[in-house]
Design a protein around this motif. Structure first.
Motif, short mmCIF file in Angstrom:
data_model
loop_
_atom_site.label_atom_id
_atom_site.label_comp_id
_atom_site.label_asym_id
_atom_site.label_seq_id
_atom_site.Cartn_x
_atom_site.Cartn_y
_atom_site.Cartn_z
N UNK A 70 0.81 -1.13 -0.06
CA UNK A 70 -0.07 0.07 0.00
C UNK A 70 1.03 1.40 0.26
N UNK A 71 1.92 1.09 0.83
CA UNK A 71 3.06 2.04 0.82
C UNK A 71 4.21 1.49 1.44
N UNK A 72 5.45 2.02 1.33
CA UNK A 72 6.61 1.44 1.91
C UNK A 72 7.64 2.62 2.34
N UNK A 73 8.19 2.40 3.49
CA UNK A 73 8.97 3.55 4.39
C UNK A 73 10.23 3.12 4.59
N UNK A 74 11.30 3.54 3.58
CA UNK A 74 12.64 3.33 3.75
C UNK A 74 13.25 4.42 5.03
N UNK A 75 13.66 3.61 6.13
CA UNK A 75 14.27 4.27 7.26
C UNK A 75 15.63 3.71 7.58
N UNK A 76 16.36 5.01 7.99
CA UNK A 76 17.76 4.75 8.69
C UNK A 76 17.59 4.56 10.08
N UNK A 77 18.24 3.58 10.56
CA UNK A 77 18.18 3.51 12.44
C UNK A 77 18.51 4.96 12.73
N UNK A 78 17.87 5.42 13.65
CA UNK A 78 17.90 6.62 14.55
C UNK A 78 18.37 6.32 15.90
N UNK A 79 17.71 5.44 16.54
CA UNK A 79 17.90 5.06 17.81
C UNK A 79 17.15 3.54 17.98
N UNK A 80 17.87 2.86 19.08
CA UNK A 80 17.03 1.80 19.66
C UNK A 80 16.86 1.89 21.11
N UNK A 81 15.53 2.10 21.62
CA UNK A 81 15.16 2.43 22.91
C UNK A 81 14.61 1.22 23.67
N UNK A 140 10.47 -2.35 28.14
CA UNK A 140 10.04 -3.55 28.65
C UNK A 140 10.41 -4.95 27.92
N UNK A 141 9.57 -5.46 27.48
CA UNK A 141 9.93 -6.87 26.71
C UNK A 141 10.35 -6.48 25.32
N UNK A 142 10.09 -5.24 24.80
CA UNK A 142 10.29 -5.03 23.71
C UNK A 142 11.63 -3.81 23.49
N UNK A 143 11.94 -3.60 22.19
CA UNK A 143 12.79 -2.44 21.93
C UNK A 143 12.12 -1.73 20.86
N UNK A 144 12.14 -0.43 20.97
CA UNK A 144 11.81 0.31 20.07
C UNK A 144 12.68 0.91 19.00
N UNK A 145 12.45 0.71 17.73
CA UNK A 145 13.24 1.20 16.74
C UNK A 145 12.77 2.55 16.25
N UNK A 146 13.56 3.45 16.24
CA UNK A 146 13.35 4.84 15.81
C UNK A 146 13.98 5.10 14.46
N UNK A 147 13.28 5.15 13.49
CA UNK A 147 13.60 5.28 12.01
C UNK A 147 13.46 6.66 11.59
N UNK A 148 14.77 7.23 10.97
CA UNK A 148 14.68 8.57 10.29
C UNK A 148 14.25 8.21 8.89
#
Length: 167
Positions: free
Chosen positions: A121-132, A135-143
Motif C-alpha cells: 500500500x506504501x513503503x517507508x525506507x528508514x535509517x536507524x536513528x535509535x534503539x530504545x 519492557x519486553x520490547x525494543x523501540x526502533x526509531x527510524x529516520x
C-alpha cells in the motif's frame, strides 16, 4: 504539576493484551537484511509516526522475536504497509520457524539489498536513528529516508485479534 508514576503495573499482561485488542492498528511487514545479506521480516501493528522535524517513525519489536538481533543491529529497515490483499502475507510473517520470504513478492529497494513488498500500500525506507529499551520490547526509531507510494487498495487493520478493512 507532575503526577507520580506508579511503581507497580496497573494491569496484568493478559488484561493489557485484551485492552489493546480494542485499539485498531494498521498492519505492516517490517523488513531488513543483515551483514551477510539474509532477509529478515516480521508483521507489526506497533508502528507510529513520532516526529516531523526530523521525520521519525517508531516500530516495536519483541525481545523474543527471531528477528530481534537482526533489526536492532541493522542500519536500515523498510516498513511495508499492507492492504486487504495481504492477509495471508501478514499471517506468514507472524509465524515462527519458517522462511517468511519463501514464495512471496518482495523486490529490492532501488540501490539497496533491502526487501520491499512489490505491491505494498506504501513503503517507508528508514535509517536507524535509535534503539530504545521498553519492557519486553525494543523501540526502533527510524529516520525516514524515502517513501514509495504503492498500489491503491484498502488498508488492512488489526482489531479484536483479527483482520478488518475500513468501509
Amino acid at each position: 504539576m507532575n503526577t507520580p508514576v506508579p511503581t507497580t503495573p496497573l494491569a496484568r499482561a493478559e488484561h493489557f493484551r485484551d485492552a489493546m485488542a480494542l485499539l485498531p492498528a494498521a498492519l505492516t511487514i517490517v523488513t531488513t537484511t543483515d551483514d551477510e545479506g539474509r532477509r529478515w521480516g516480521f508483521t507489526a501493528s506497533s508502528v507510529v509516526s513520532v516526529s516531523l522535524d526530523p521525520p521519525l517513525l517508531l516500530v516495536a519489536i519483541s525481545h523474543s522475536s527471531s528477528c530481534h538481533e537482526a533489526f536492532v543491529s541493522a542500519r536500515e529497515f523498510v516498513v511495508n504497509v499492507l492492504d486487504d490483499r495481504h492477509r495471508a502475507l501478514a499471517r506468514a510473517f507472524a509465524r515462527h520457524g519458517v522462511d517468511r520470504f519463501a514464495g512471496q513478492k518482495f523486490a529490492r529497494w532501488p540501490g539497496t539489498a533491502l526487501p520491499v513488498l512489490a505491491d505494498a500500500h506504501a513503503a517507508y525506507r528508514c535509517l536507524r536513528h535509535a534503539v530504545l529499551p521498553a519492557g519486553d520490547h525494543d523501540l526502533l526509531l527510524g529516520a525516514l529516508g524515502e517513501v514509495e507510494a504503492g498500489c491503491p487498495g484498502t488498508p488492512l487493520l488489526w482489531f479484536r485479534r483479527t483482520f478488518h478493512t475500513p468501509r
